[in-house]
Design a protein around this motif. Structure first.
Motif, PDB file in Angstrom:
ATOM      1  N   GLU A  56       0.710   3.122   2.001  1.00  0.00           N
ATOM      2  CA  GLU A  56      -0.313   3.505   1.025  1.00  0.00           C
ATOM      3  C   GLU A  56      -0.171   2.682  -0.252  1.00  0.00           C
ATOM      4  O   GLU A  56      -1.165   2.178  -0.797  1.00  0.00           O
ATOM      5  CB  GLU A  56      -0.190   4.991   0.708  1.00  0.00           C
ATOM      6  CG  GLU A  56      -0.584   5.895   1.861  1.00  0.00           C
ATOM      7  CD  GLU A  56      -0.188   7.344   1.627  1.00  0.00           C
ATOM      8  OE1 GLU A  56      -0.763   8.214   2.289  1.00  0.00           O
ATOM      9  OE2 GLU A  56       0.698   7.607   0.788  1.00  0.00           O
ATOM     10  N   PHE A  57       1.052   2.529  -0.738  1.00  0.00           N
ATOM     11  CA  PHE A  57       1.261   1.786  -1.979  1.00  0.00           C
ATOM     12  C   PHE A  57       0.926   0.303  -1.817  1.00  0.00           C
ATOM     13  O   PHE A  57       0.501  -0.357  -2.776  1.00  0.00           O
ATOM     14  CB  PHE A  57       2.703   1.940  -2.457  1.00  0.00           C
ATOM     15  CG  PHE A  57       2.990   3.275  -3.106  1.00  0.00           C
ATOM     16  CD1 PHE A  57       2.073   3.861  -3.957  1.00  0.00           C
ATOM     17  CD2 PHE A  57       4.173   3.937  -2.863  1.00  0.00           C
ATOM     18  CE1 PHE A  57       2.321   5.083  -4.559  1.00  0.00           C
ATOM     19  CE2 PHE A  57       4.443   5.171  -3.452  1.00  0.00           C
ATOM     20  CZ  PHE A  57       3.508   5.737  -4.302  1.00  0.00           C
ATOM     21  N   LEU A  58       1.122  -0.251  -0.613  1.00  0.00           N
ATOM     22  CA  LEU A  58       0.812  -1.660  -0.395  1.00  0.00           C
ATOM     23  C   LEU A  58      -0.678  -1.958  -0.556  1.00  0.00           C
ATOM     24  O   LEU A  58      -1.053  -3.101  -0.802  1.00  0.00           O
ATOM     25  CB  LEU A  58       1.256  -2.094   0.999  1.00  0.00           C
ATOM     26  CG  LEU A  58       2.688  -2.581   1.168  1.00  0.00           C
ATOM     27  CD1 LEU A  58       2.897  -3.111   2.570  1.00  0.00           C
ATOM     28  CD2 LEU A  58       3.048  -3.652   0.147  1.00  0.00           C
ATOM     29  N   LYS A  59      -1.522  -0.935  -0.429  1.00  0.00           N
ATOM     30  CA  LYS A  59      -2.964  -1.154  -0.560  1.00  0.00           C
ATOM     31  C   LYS A  59      -3.381  -1.358  -2.008  1.00  0.00           C
ATOM     32  O   LYS A  59      -4.510  -1.764  -2.270  1.00  0.00           O
ATOM     33  CB  LYS A  59      -3.719   0.033   0.042  1.00  0.00           C
ATOM     34  CG  LYS A  59      -3.519   0.184   1.547  1.00  0.00           C
ATOM     35  CD  LYS A  59      -4.205   1.431   2.077  1.00  0.00           C
ATOM     36  CE  LYS A  59      -3.951   1.605   3.572  1.00  0.00           C
ATOM     37  NZ  LYS A  59      -4.574   2.846   4.097  1.00  0.00           N
TER      38      LYS A  59
ATOM     39  N   GLY B 245       8.886   4.208   0.252  1.00  0.00           N
ATOM     40  CA  GLY B 245       7.790   4.848  -0.459  1.00  0.00           C
ATOM     41  C   GLY B 245       8.089   5.066  -1.916  1.00  0.00           C
ATOM     42  O   GLY B 245       8.078   6.206  -2.403  1.00  0.00           O
ATOM     43  N   ARG B 246       8.340   3.992  -2.641  1.00  0.00           N
ATOM     44  CA  ARG B 246       8.658   4.115  -4.056  1.00  0.00           C
ATOM     45  C   ARG B 246       8.191   2.867  -4.786  1.00  0.00           C
ATOM     46  O   ARG B 246       8.284   1.760  -4.271  1.00  0.00           O
ATOM     47  CB  ARG B 246      10.162   4.298  -4.249  1.00  0.00           C
ATOM     48  CG  ARG B 246      10.566   4.594  -5.675  1.00  0.00           C
ATOM     49  CD  ARG B 246      12.067   4.762  -5.771  1.00  0.00           C
ATOM     50  NE  ARG B 246      12.485   4.992  -7.131  1.00  0.00           N
ATOM     51  CZ  ARG B 246      13.742   4.896  -7.551  1.00  0.00           C
ATOM     52  NH1 ARG B 246      14.692   4.559  -6.697  1.00  0.00           N
ATOM     53  NH2 ARG B 246      14.056   5.125  -8.792  1.00  0.00           N
ATOM     54  N   LEU B 247       7.700   3.067  -6.012  1.00  0.00           N
ATOM     55  CA  LEU B 247       7.348   1.967  -6.906  1.00  0.00           C
ATOM     56  C   LEU B 247       8.426   1.856  -7.967  1.00  0.00           C
ATOM     57  O   LEU B 247       8.849   2.856  -8.551  1.00  0.00           O
ATOM     58  CB  LEU B 247       5.991   2.220  -7.568  1.00  0.00           C
ATOM     59  CG  LEU B 247       4.782   2.399  -6.643  1.00  0.00           C
ATOM     60  CD1 LEU B 247       3.546   2.762  -7.462  1.00  0.00           C
ATOM     61  CD2 LEU B 247       4.511   1.135  -5.847  1.00  0.00           C
ATOM     62  N   GLU B 248       8.886   0.626  -8.230  1.00  0.00           N
ATOM     63  CA  GLU B 248       9.893   0.423  -9.257  1.00  0.00           C
ATOM     64  C   GLU B 248       9.705  -0.952  -9.874  1.00  0.00           C
ATOM     65  O   GLU B 248       9.035  -1.825  -9.310  1.00  0.00           O
ATOM     66  CB  GLU B 248      11.297   0.566  -8.687  1.00  0.00           C
ATOM     67  CG  GLU B 248      11.656  -0.485  -7.660  1.00  0.00           C
ATOM     68  CD  GLU B 248      13.053  -0.298  -7.075  1.00  0.00           C
ATOM     69  OE1 GLU B 248      13.604   0.804  -7.247  1.00  0.00           O
ATOM     70  OE2 GLU B 248      13.579  -1.246  -6.465  1.00  0.00           O
TER      71      GLU B 248
ATOM     72  N   THR C 224       2.946  -3.232 -14.009  1.00  0.00           N
ATOM     73  CA  THR C 224       1.679  -2.524 -13.845  1.00  0.00           C
ATOM     74  C   THR C 224       1.336  -2.417 -12.369  1.00  0.00           C
ATOM     75  O   THR C 224       1.477  -3.387 -11.617  1.00  0.00           O
ATOM     76  CB  THR C 224       0.540  -3.258 -14.574  1.00  0.00           C
ATOM     77  OG1 THR C 224       0.863  -3.375 -15.951  1.00  0.00           O
ATOM     78  CG2 THR C 224      -0.765  -2.492 -14.439  1.00  0.00           C
ATOM     79  N   TYR C 225       0.894  -1.237 -11.999  1.00  0.00           N
ATOM     80  CA  TYR C 225       0.448  -1.027 -10.620  1.00  0.00           C
ATOM     81  C   TYR C 225      -0.901  -0.329 -10.647  1.00  0.00           C
ATOM     82  O   TYR C 225      -1.066   0.694 -11.311  1.00  0.00           O
ATOM     83  CB  TYR C 225       1.449  -0.171  -9.834  1.00  0.00           C
ATOM     84  CG  TYR C 225       0.974   0.159  -8.437  1.00  0.00           C
ATOM     85  CD1 TYR C 225       1.201  -0.717  -7.382  1.00  0.00           C
ATOM     86  CD2 TYR C 225       0.276   1.337  -8.177  1.00  0.00           C
ATOM     87  CE1 TYR C 225       0.750  -0.427  -6.104  1.00  0.00           C
ATOM     88  CE2 TYR C 225      -0.181   1.636  -6.898  1.00  0.00           C
ATOM     89  CZ  TYR C 225       0.055   0.744  -5.874  1.00  0.00           C
ATOM     90  OH  TYR C 225      -0.403   1.031  -4.616  1.00  0.00           O
ATOM     91  N   GLU C 226      -1.875  -0.892  -9.925  1.00  0.00           N
ATOM     92  CA  GLU C 226      -3.191  -0.281  -9.778  1.00  0.00           C
ATOM     93  C   GLU C 226      -3.358   0.179  -8.338  1.00  0.00           C
ATOM     94  O   GLU C 226      -3.187  -0.606  -7.399  1.00  0.00           O
ATOM     95  CB  GLU C 226      -4.305  -1.268 -10.131  1.00  0.00           C
ATOM     96  CG  GLU C 226      -4.412  -1.591 -11.601  1.00  0.00           C
ATOM     97  CD  GLU C 226      -5.622  -2.442 -11.918  1.00  0.00           C
ATOM     98  OE1 GLU C 226      -6.498  -2.566 -11.021  1.00  0.00           O
ATOM     99  OE2 GLU C 226      -5.699  -2.981 -13.023  1.00  0.00           O
ATOM    100  N   SER C 227      -3.675   1.447  -8.171  1.00  0.00           N
ATOM    101  CA  SER C 227      -3.892   1.975  -6.826  1.00  0.00           C
ATOM    102  C   SER C 227      -5.179   1.403  -6.237  1.00  0.00           C
ATOM    103  O   SER C 227      -6.013   0.834  -6.950  1.00  0.00           O
ATOM    104  CB  SER C 227      -3.988   3.503  -6.867  1.00  0.00           C
ATOM    105  OG  SER C 227      -5.242   3.895  -7.422  1.00  0.00           O
ATOM    106  N   ARG C 228      -5.327   1.566  -4.950  1.00  0.00           N
ATOM    107  CA  ARG C 228      -6.609   1.268  -4.327  1.00  0.00           C
ATOM    108  C   ARG C 228      -7.633   2.286  -4.817  1.00  0.00           C
ATOM    109  O   ARG C 228      -7.281   3.358  -5.319  1.00  0.00           O
ATOM    110  CB  ARG C 228      -6.492   1.345  -2.801  1.00  0.00           C
ATOM    111  CG  ARG C 228      -6.190   2.751  -2.288  1.00  0.00           C
ATOM    112  CD  ARG C 228      -6.182   2.801  -0.773  1.00  0.00           C
ATOM    113  NE  ARG C 228      -5.837   4.129  -0.263  1.00  0.00           N
ATOM    114  CZ  ARG C 228      -6.710   5.088  -0.006  1.00  0.00           C
ATOM    115  NH1 ARG C 228      -8.000   4.874  -0.239  1.00  0.00           N
ATOM    116  NH2 ARG C 228      -6.309   6.257   0.462  1.00  0.00           N
ATOM    117  N   SER C 229      -8.898   1.967  -4.665  1.00  0.00           N
ATOM    118  CA  SER C 229      -9.918   2.956  -5.005  1.00  0.00           C
ATOM    119  C   SER C 229      -9.975   4.005  -3.896  1.00  0.00           C
ATOM    120  O   SER C 229      -9.864   3.687  -2.713  1.00  0.00           O
ATOM    121  CB  SER C 229     -11.286   2.294  -5.178  1.00  0.00           C
ATOM    122  OG  SER C 229     -11.745   1.766  -3.949  1.00  0.00           O
TER     123      SER C 229
END
Length: 771
Positions: A43-46, A58-61, A408-413
């Motif tokens: 999910e985060f890769l999207k 499954g973690r953002l850092e 900075t991380y932007e999720s998918r829409s």
């Protein structure tokens, strides 16, 4: 099957059905509020990350600082190395070039030739540059001023890799004969080792200064050493991978050997086939090692165009030699390995140009994307900074060892499917492993979130602005109601270990009315029952007419924000006097629905309730309580179980006209006449029996008629007109056999469309014929 077995199977089915109902029964307290939650690597890769690493658990850092040093004037860069002074070099083509990068990061060409590509570079202890070119290339020695001279010519097709041993010997990996040459500092070379493989692709040294080699096409990792006093080197297979080609080797400070390998091995005997690629420049042949040759015989590139899909694995050989597959993928392929300052293994991949970091537990993180298609080589400096080069196009980057000051991380829409109101944003992440001194006493938030929304799938200028920052989990968002939404996270202060494990955004879709997709009235005399009503003495099962539905017939699994709902279809059986209806319906809010069935006569105006508060999408009723005649059905669907009374919506849909007929046909005018006529010169007489009657029904057509003589078998007869399709049919027929003298009973019966049967009989006496 014995009755006891049938009963046991029935109980077993009911038990499994009850388990399904317990697991997937929707909550009676559920409402429209849902949550969009992101927590997995996939999910985060999207999303889009800048300075943020996406971990496989499954973690953002925060990621190590990733900087573009130079955009080299080359399509491909194959090798990157640092000399003894820490100056950076990169080699590639075509044509063959070696770039030296100054303190300002600008590249200058230190070596070029007419060869297709500079495939490998190495530095001796004095910092002198050596360049291996391919194909049909040579090894050049390049002075500090850029003067080049041929140092050694192995007279092989390919020079794949160069590596200096501790004693100053230059080892040369070649193909397509799978040979390793040893070249002394004076340029005198000898064949050091000849393998059974077609190509020696990469070289490295273990902690005991043994030469380690990776091969193709068997994907082997070899240890090559020469015993004291012996002229020939010996090779020992440390591990044969499941892949075809070893693309990179690196050795950790603990002595562990890491190897990257790609491609599936060819099954069966024989050499690997070549691949023919046809393009605008003619036909191109790709050899087993990946070299490209045009139809004019010109070598175009030392590698084939990087395949879009190719399996890849990374292996770790412990210091005692035990192998372990550390990482594998059928989407990303690894062309380069290196070691980060924190001890993690670095892997450069294609064909999305991503840099991965893999720890000892096999957990990996995507640190960044280069914008090029492939990362082809990795080198590390004594200060802990990592350098890498790429292909398609050729670029050079630096990585770490410091972390980004901000990521900075932007999720998918996210598509909520319906116009929705956005609620609270929640997230969680573990505390950082360490805090920079500059941030120890800072009151600034380390995590900030923003949210925006819109009504197009791709975020753009027509979306709302970013609302925020939100520094406290559980804060209500201000983004306007819309169908799509996106969140953005900013990690501040450059703290290693800062991260986000999950993010959840609550939203409330606007309630919409249910939709009844279709209604299917069943044939008269069919009764519908749920699967839980199955018994061992079930009447004859019939095939049902199914209504149109967006889902296929059978067991339907609806997956949405709510738990999955298993909808078992009803079973239809024959039972006279019953009328059944089956319908399909859905709700875009995934609300729990209740149904009501209404009816009215053909000449009536008001609908009467037949059954209310139905959970299933079918209903059967006994029509004997209704007068004969034509009727209409109406189905109402309501989302009341999932909504407060003020928000409840419902919808209705009318079915087709149907007829109720429980009255049997009437048989009138049954007559039986017997006549005798002389036959064969009056020696014998011929007897005939003529039967006449009329069958009529007030509501439906006569389907068929039969007769029986003296309680015998029923025999089908046709009406006078031949086709039985009218409410009144006239019959006139002759009995198939003559009647003997004496009393006889002639019985007739007629069936209407609803299987109602009317009967009549006639008793006659046949006289004795005179001889």
């Amino acid at each position: 099957m014995p009755k006891s077995h049938r009963r046991a199977n029935c109980f077993r089915f009911l038990y499994l059905l009850s388990i399904f109902n317990l697991i997937y029964l929707p909550s009676a307290l559920s409402d429209h509020t849902r949550r969009w939650r992101q927590t997995t690597y996939e999910e985060f890769l999207k999303g889009t990350a800048h300075g943020v690493a996406v971990r496989s658990d499954g973690r953002l850092e925060l990621a190590p600082r990733f900087t573009l040093l130079a955009d080299a004037d080359a399509s491909y860069l194959w090798s990157v190395r640092l000399d003894t002074k820490g100056t950076l070099y990169a080699a590639g083509g075509s044509p063959a070039k070696v770039f030296r990068f100054g303190s300002n990061g600008k590249p200058s060409v230190i070596f070029d030739s007419t060869d297709l590509s500079a495939q490998a570079i190495a530095f001796d202890a004095k910092g002198t540059l050596y360049v291996g070119t391919s194909p049909d290339g040579k090894i050049y020695r390049v002075s500090a001023g850029g003067e080049k001279s041929v140092f050694f010519d192995p007279k092989t097709k390919y020079i794949w890799d160069l590596a200096f041993g501790p004693d100053g010997t230059l080892y040369v990996a070649t193909g397509d004969k799978g040979q390793v040459f040893a070249v002394a500092p004076d340029g005198k070379g000898e064949l050091f080792y000849a393998s059974d493989e077609a190509h020696i692709r990469v070289l490295a040294f273990d902690k005991q200064s043994n030469l380690i080699a990776g091969t193709e096409p068997s994907g082997r990792i070899l240890r090559i050493s020469r015993a004291s006093g012996k002229s020939a080197a010996e090779g020992f297979v440390l591990y044969e991978t499941s892949k075809r080609e070893v693309t990179s080797l690196t050795v950790s400070s603990s002595g562990a050997i890491y190897a990257a390998a790609i491609g599936e091995k060819q099954r069966g005997p024989g050499a690997a086939p070549t691949t023919v690629i046809t393009g605008p420049q003619g036909t191109t042949t790709v050899s087993t090692a990946g070299a490209i040759t045009s139809n004019q015989g010109q070598q175009l590139s030392p590698f084939a165009p990087f395949p879009p899909l190719l399996s890849s694995s990374i292996y770790r050989l412990s210091p005692d030699g035990a192998p372990e597959e550390l990482w594998t993928s059928r989407e990303d392929v690894v062309y380069a390995l290196g070691l980060a300052s924190d001890g993690r293994l670095l892997a450069g991949t294609g064909n999305n140009g991503a840099l991965l970091a893999i720890d000892g537990r096999g957990i990996f993180a995507q640190l960044s994307k280069t914008g090029s298609a492939q990362i082809t080589a990795i080198a590390s400096s004594s200060s802990g900074k990592v350098f890498l080069c790429t292909a398609n196009p050729g670029k050079v980057f630096s990585v770490g060892p410091e972390y980004e000051a901000e990521g900075t991380y932007e999720s998918r829409s996210f598509d909520s499917q319906l116009f929705s109101q956005w609620g609270r944003l929640e997230w969680w992440g573990p505390p950082p492993a360490e805090v920079p001194k500059s941030a120890e006493h800072s009151n600034e938030p380390r995590l900030e979130f923003f949210v925006r929304s819109g009504n197009t799938e791709d975020p753009g200028r027509e979306w709302s602005r970013w609302f925020g920052p939100y520094a406290k989990s559980g804060t209500a968002t201000q983004a306007p109601s819309a169908r799509f939404v996106q969140w953005k996270a900013i990690i501040h202060d450059g703290r290693p270990g800062d991260g986000i494990d999950w993010v959840s955004l609550a939203y409330l879709p606007r309630n919409v009315a249910p939709v009844i997709d279709g209604i299917a009235l069943q044939d008269p005399g069919v009764r519908l029952q749920g699967q839980s009503a199955i018994s061992t003495n079930q009447p004859t099962v019939v095939t049902l007419k199914l209504p149109p539905s967006p889902n296929p017939a059978g067991v339907v699994i609806t997956q949405s924000g709510a738990p999955a709902k298993f909808e078992l279809p009803p079973q239809g059986t024959l039972q006279k006097g019953y009328q059944s209806v089956l319908w399909s319906a859905h709700d875009d809010n995934d609300d729990e629905l209740r149904y009501a069935v209404y009816f009215r006569g053909e000449n009536e105006h008001e609908w009467k309730l037949l059954k209310d508060n139905l959970e299933q999408k079918f209903y059967s009723w006994d029509t004997t309580a209704l007068p004969d005649g034509a009727y209409y059905l109406r189905i109402r669907a309501s989302d009341a179980p999932s909504n407060p009374p003020a928000s409840t919506l419902d919808t209705v849909r009318e079915g087709e006209r149907f007829v109720v007929d429980n009255t049997p046909p009437v048989i009138d005018g049954l007559e039986v006449s017997v006549s005798t006529a002389p036959h064969k010169g009056a020696l014998l007489s011929l007897q005939t029996s003529l039967v006449k009657f009329t069958a009529r029904d007030a509501t439906s057509s006569i389907e068929r008629a039969q007769y029986s003589v003296d309680g015998g078998d029923w025999i089908l007869v046709a009406p006078v007109g031949g086709v039985s399709d009218a409410p009144e049919e006239r019959y006139e027929f002759t009995l198939a056999t003559g009647l003997s003298p004496g009393e006889h009973t002639i019985a007739v019966r007629a069936y209407d469309h609803f299987e109602n049967v009317g009967t009549a009989k006639k008793t006659i006496t046949v006289p004795q014929t005179k001889p």
